[in-house]
Design an enzyme around this catalytic site. Sequence first.
Site, PDB file in Angstrom:
ATOM      1  N   CYS A  45       0.832  -1.213   0.000  1.00 56.75           N
ATOM      2  CA  CYS A  45       0.000   0.000   0.000  1.00 56.75           C
ATOM      3  C   CYS A  45       0.859   1.253   0.000  1.00 56.75           C
ATOM      4  O   CYS A  45       0.533   2.247  -0.658  1.00 56.75           O
ATOM      5  CB  CYS A  45      -0.903   0.031   1.229  1.00 56.75           C
TER       6      CYS A  45
HETATM    7  C1  BEZ Z   1       0.584  -4.627   1.852  1.00 57.00           C
HETATM    8  O1  BEZ Z   1       0.090  -3.558   1.549  1.00 57.00           O
HETATM    9  O2  BEZ Z   1       1.790  -4.803   1.815  1.00 57.00           O
HETATM   10  C2  BEZ Z   1      -0.288  -5.787   2.254  1.00 57.00           C
HETATM   11  C3  BEZ Z   1      -1.473  -5.549   2.931  1.00 57.00           C
HETATM   12  C4  BEZ Z   1      -2.257  -6.629   3.311  1.00 57.00           C
HETATM   13  C5  BEZ Z   1      -1.846  -7.926   2.990  1.00 57.00           C
HETATM   14  C6  BEZ Z   1      -0.662  -8.134   2.306  1.00 57.00           C
HETATM   15  C7  BEZ Z   1       0.128  -7.056   1.937  1.00 57.00           C
END
Ligand code: BEZ
Length: 208
Positions: A45
Amino acid sequence: MSIHIGSTAPDFSVETTTGPISFHDWIGDSWVFFFSHPADFTPVCTTEMGRTSQLSEEFAARNVKPIGLSTDTVEEHLSWIKDVNDTQNTELKFPIIADKDLKVAKLYDMIHGDESATQAVRSVFIIDPNKKIRLTLTYPMNVGRNFDEILRVIDALQLADAHTVATPADWRPGDRVIIPPTVSDEDARKNYSNGFETIRPYLRTTSV
Ligand code: BEZ
Protein backbone atom coordinates in the site's frame (compact mmCIF):
# COMPACT_ATOMS: atom_id res chain seq x y z
CA MET A 1 -25.32 -3.15 -3.89
CA SER A 2 -23.53 -4.23 -7.08
CA ILE A 3 -21.21 -1.72 -8.68
CA HIS A 4 -21.35 -2.29 -12.40
CA ILE A 5 -19.91 -0.49 -15.39
CA GLY A 6 -22.46 2.12 -16.43
CA SER A 7 -24.11 2.38 -13.02
CA THR A 8 -24.03 5.59 -11.00
CA ALA A 9 -21.24 5.59 -8.40
CA PRO A 10 -22.92 5.43 -4.98
CA ASP A 11 -22.72 8.76 -3.17
CA PHE A 12 -21.50 9.06 0.43
CA SER A 13 -20.29 11.61 2.95
CA VAL A 14 -17.08 10.82 4.83
CA GLU A 15 -14.01 12.18 6.62
CA THR A 16 -10.78 12.30 4.63
CA THR A 17 -7.24 13.50 5.18
CA THR A 18 -8.14 16.77 3.44
CA GLY A 19 -11.41 17.29 5.34
CA PRO A 20 -14.99 16.02 5.07
CA ILE A 21 -16.36 15.37 1.57
CA SER A 22 -19.63 14.49 -0.12
CA PHE A 23 -18.39 12.25 -2.90
CA HIS A 24 -20.50 13.49 -5.84
CA ASP A 25 -19.90 17.15 -4.92
CA TRP A 26 -16.18 16.43 -4.58
CA ILE A 27 -16.10 14.76 -8.05
CA GLY A 28 -17.54 17.90 -9.66
CA ASP A 29 -16.60 17.97 -13.36
CA SER A 30 -13.60 15.66 -13.01
CA TRP A 31 -12.87 12.04 -13.65
CA VAL A 32 -11.92 10.04 -10.55
CA PHE A 33 -9.44 7.27 -9.77
CA PHE A 34 -10.93 5.75 -6.59
CA PHE A 35 -8.78 3.01 -5.08
CA SER A 36 -8.87 1.04 -1.84
CA HIS A 37 -6.20 -0.42 0.42
CA PRO A 38 -6.21 -3.08 3.11
CA ALA A 39 -4.56 -0.97 5.80
CA ASP A 40 -2.18 1.87 6.64
CA PHE A 41 1.51 1.16 7.34
CA THR A 42 1.63 -1.86 5.01
CA PRO A 43 4.37 -2.21 2.41
CA VAL A 44 2.52 -2.74 -0.88
CA CYS A 45 0.00 0.00 0.00
CA THR A 46 2.82 2.41 0.82
CA THR A 47 4.32 1.97 -2.66
CA GLU A 48 0.90 2.39 -4.33
CA MET A 49 0.13 5.58 -2.41
CA GLY A 50 3.56 6.89 -3.35
CA ARG A 51 3.14 5.98 -7.02
CA THR A 52 -0.25 7.72 -7.18
CA SER A 53 1.30 10.84 -5.67
CA GLN A 54 4.29 10.71 -8.05
CA LEU A 55 1.83 10.54 -10.97
CA SER A 56 -0.22 13.56 -9.81
CA GLU A 57 0.70 15.58 -12.92
CA GLU A 58 -0.29 12.68 -15.19
CA PHE A 59 -3.67 12.41 -13.47
CA ALA A 60 -4.20 16.20 -13.57
CA ALA A 61 -3.35 16.28 -17.30
CA ARG A 62 -6.26 13.88 -17.83
CA ASN A 63 -8.65 15.83 -15.52
CA VAL A 64 -8.56 12.91 -13.07
CA LYS A 65 -8.67 13.34 -9.28
CA PRO A 66 -7.22 10.43 -7.27
CA ILE A 67 -8.84 9.45 -3.97
CA GLY A 68 -7.69 6.57 -1.79
CA LEU A 69 -9.48 4.57 0.90
CA SER A 70 -8.07 2.63 3.79
CA THR A 71 -9.88 1.17 6.75
CA ASP A 72 -8.13 3.30 9.37
CA THR A 73 -8.67 6.74 10.94
CA VAL A 74 -7.71 10.20 9.64
CA GLU A 75 -5.02 10.46 12.36
CA GLU A 76 -3.51 7.12 11.30
CA HIS A 77 -3.66 8.13 7.63
CA LEU A 78 -1.91 11.45 8.33
CA SER A 79 0.86 9.69 10.22
CA TRP A 80 1.19 7.11 7.42
CA ILE A 81 1.37 9.85 4.75
CA LYS A 82 4.57 11.09 6.42
CA ASP A 83 6.07 7.63 5.90
CA VAL A 84 4.80 7.51 2.30
CA ASN A 85 6.42 10.88 1.59
CA ASP A 86 9.69 9.87 3.26
CA THR A 87 10.02 6.44 1.69
CA GLN A 88 8.58 7.14 -1.78
CA ASN A 89 10.19 10.54 -2.25
CA THR A 90 6.95 12.43 -2.86
CA GLU A 91 4.47 14.85 -1.28
CA LEU A 92 1.08 13.19 -1.17
CA LYS A 93 -1.74 15.74 -1.53
CA PHE A 94 -4.82 13.81 -2.67
CA PRO A 95 -7.44 12.78 -0.06
CA ILE A 96 -7.49 9.40 1.66
CA ILE A 97 -10.87 8.33 3.02
CA ALA A 98 -10.95 7.25 6.67
CA ASP A 99 -13.19 4.20 6.61
CA LYS A 100 -12.64 2.64 10.02
CA ASP A 101 -16.30 1.54 10.21
CA LEU A 102 -16.12 0.04 6.65
CA LYS A 103 -19.15 2.09 5.58
CA VAL A 104 -17.73 3.04 2.16
CA ALA A 105 -15.83 -0.24 1.70
CA LYS A 106 -19.09 -2.17 2.13
CA LEU A 107 -21.01 0.25 -0.12
CA TYR A 108 -18.45 -0.40 -2.89
CA ASP A 109 -18.11 -4.16 -2.21
CA MET A 110 -14.44 -3.79 -1.25
CA ILE A 111 -14.67 -6.29 1.64
CA HIS A 112 -14.20 -9.81 0.29
CA GLY A 113 -14.93 -11.85 3.40
CA ASP A 114 -12.95 -14.92 2.45
CA GLU A 115 -9.86 -12.68 2.14
CA SER A 116 -10.46 -10.46 5.18
CA ALA A 117 -13.52 -9.42 7.18
CA THR A 118 -11.99 -6.10 8.23
CA GLN A 119 -9.67 -4.97 5.43
CA ALA A 120 -10.51 -3.84 1.91
CA VAL A 121 -9.08 -5.61 -1.13
CA ARG A 122 -7.36 -3.49 -3.79
CA SER A 123 -10.34 -2.17 -5.76
CA VAL A 124 -10.10 0.38 -8.55
CA PHE A 125 -13.03 2.43 -9.85
CA ILE A 126 -12.67 4.90 -12.70
CA ILE A 127 -15.62 7.28 -12.51
CA ASP A 128 -16.49 9.89 -15.14
CA PRO A 129 -17.79 13.44 -14.62
CA ASN A 130 -21.37 12.14 -14.98
CA LYS A 131 -20.63 10.03 -11.88
CA LYS A 132 -20.87 6.82 -13.93
CA ILE A 133 -18.64 3.84 -13.18
CA ARG A 134 -16.46 3.33 -16.29
CA LEU A 135 -14.00 0.67 -15.08
CA THR A 136 -13.70 -1.75 -12.19
CA LEU A 137 -10.58 -3.73 -11.31
CA THR A 138 -9.93 -5.85 -8.24
CA TYR A 139 -6.47 -6.94 -7.14
CA PRO A 140 -5.65 -9.25 -4.26
CA MET A 141 -3.95 -7.87 -1.18
CA ASN A 142 -0.50 -9.17 -2.06
CA VAL A 143 -0.28 -7.78 -5.62
CA GLY A 144 0.37 -4.08 -6.25
CA ARG A 145 -1.50 -2.36 -9.04
CA ASN A 146 -0.05 -1.54 -12.49
CA PHE A 147 -0.26 2.23 -12.81
CA ASP A 148 0.70 2.21 -16.50
CA GLU A 149 -2.48 0.24 -17.09
CA ILE A 150 -4.57 2.63 -15.01
CA LEU A 151 -3.38 5.64 -17.05
CA ARG A 152 -3.73 3.64 -20.29
CA VAL A 153 -7.34 2.74 -19.65
CA ILE A 154 -8.19 6.34 -18.70
CA ASP A 155 -6.65 7.44 -22.03
CA ALA A 156 -8.64 4.77 -23.85
CA LEU A 157 -11.94 5.73 -22.18
CA GLN A 158 -11.45 9.43 -22.89
CA LEU A 159 -10.45 8.72 -26.51
CA ALA A 160 -13.47 6.45 -26.98
CA ASP A 161 -15.79 9.19 -25.67
CA ALA A 162 -14.25 11.89 -27.85
CA HIS A 163 -14.13 9.94 -31.14
CA THR A 164 -16.66 7.06 -30.95
CA VAL A 165 -13.95 4.43 -31.25
CA ALA A 166 -12.90 1.29 -29.40
CA THR A 167 -9.31 0.33 -28.64
CA PRO A 168 -7.72 -3.02 -29.53
CA ALA A 169 -5.71 -5.32 -27.29
CA ASP A 170 -2.63 -3.68 -25.83
CA TRP A 171 -3.54 -0.33 -27.41
CA ARG A 172 -1.24 2.54 -26.54
CA PRO A 173 -1.85 6.24 -27.30
CA GLY A 174 -1.05 6.87 -30.97
CA ASP A 175 -1.93 3.33 -32.12
CA ARG A 176 -4.72 2.68 -34.61
CA VAL A 177 -8.20 2.28 -33.14
CA ILE A 178 -11.32 0.31 -34.00
CA ILE A 179 -14.60 1.57 -35.46
CA PRO A 180 -17.43 0.03 -33.40
CA PRO A 181 -19.63 -2.46 -35.29
CA THR A 182 -22.67 -0.27 -34.50
CA VAL A 183 -21.33 2.34 -36.98
CA SER A 184 -22.30 1.63 -40.61
CA ASP A 185 -19.73 1.94 -43.42
CA GLU A 186 -21.74 4.89 -44.73
CA ASP A 187 -21.51 6.73 -41.39
CA ALA A 188 -17.85 5.72 -41.02
CA ARG A 189 -17.04 7.37 -44.37
CA LYS A 190 -18.71 10.57 -43.15
CA ASN A 191 -17.37 10.65 -39.60
CA TYR A 192 -13.79 9.31 -39.61
CA SER A 193 -11.81 11.96 -41.45
CA ASN A 194 -8.66 9.81 -41.74
CA GLY A 195 -10.55 7.07 -43.59
CA PHE A 196 -10.56 3.46 -42.44
CA GLU A 197 -9.29 0.03 -43.33
CA THR A 198 -11.67 -2.92 -43.50
CA ILE A 199 -9.87 -6.10 -42.38
CA ARG A 200 -13.18 -7.92 -41.93
CA PRO A 201 -16.66 -6.31 -42.19
CA TYR A 202 -16.72 -6.32 -38.37
CA LEU A 203 -13.07 -5.29 -37.94
CA ARG A 204 -12.35 -1.80 -39.27
CA THR A 205 -9.48 0.36 -38.08
CA THR A 206 -8.78 4.07 -38.29
CA SER A 207 -6.51 6.67 -36.76
CA VAL A 208 -7.59 9.67 -34.69
C1 BEZ B 1 0.58 -4.63 1.85
O1 BEZ B 1 0.09 -3.56 1.55
O2 BEZ B 1 1.79 -4.80 1.81
C2 BEZ B 1 -0.29 -5.79 2.25
C3 BEZ B 1 -1.47 -5.55 2.93
C4 BEZ B 1 -2.26 -6.63 3.31
C5 BEZ B 1 -1.85 -7.93 2.99
C6 BEZ B 1 -0.66 -8.13 2.31
C7 BEZ B 1 0.13 -7.06 1.94
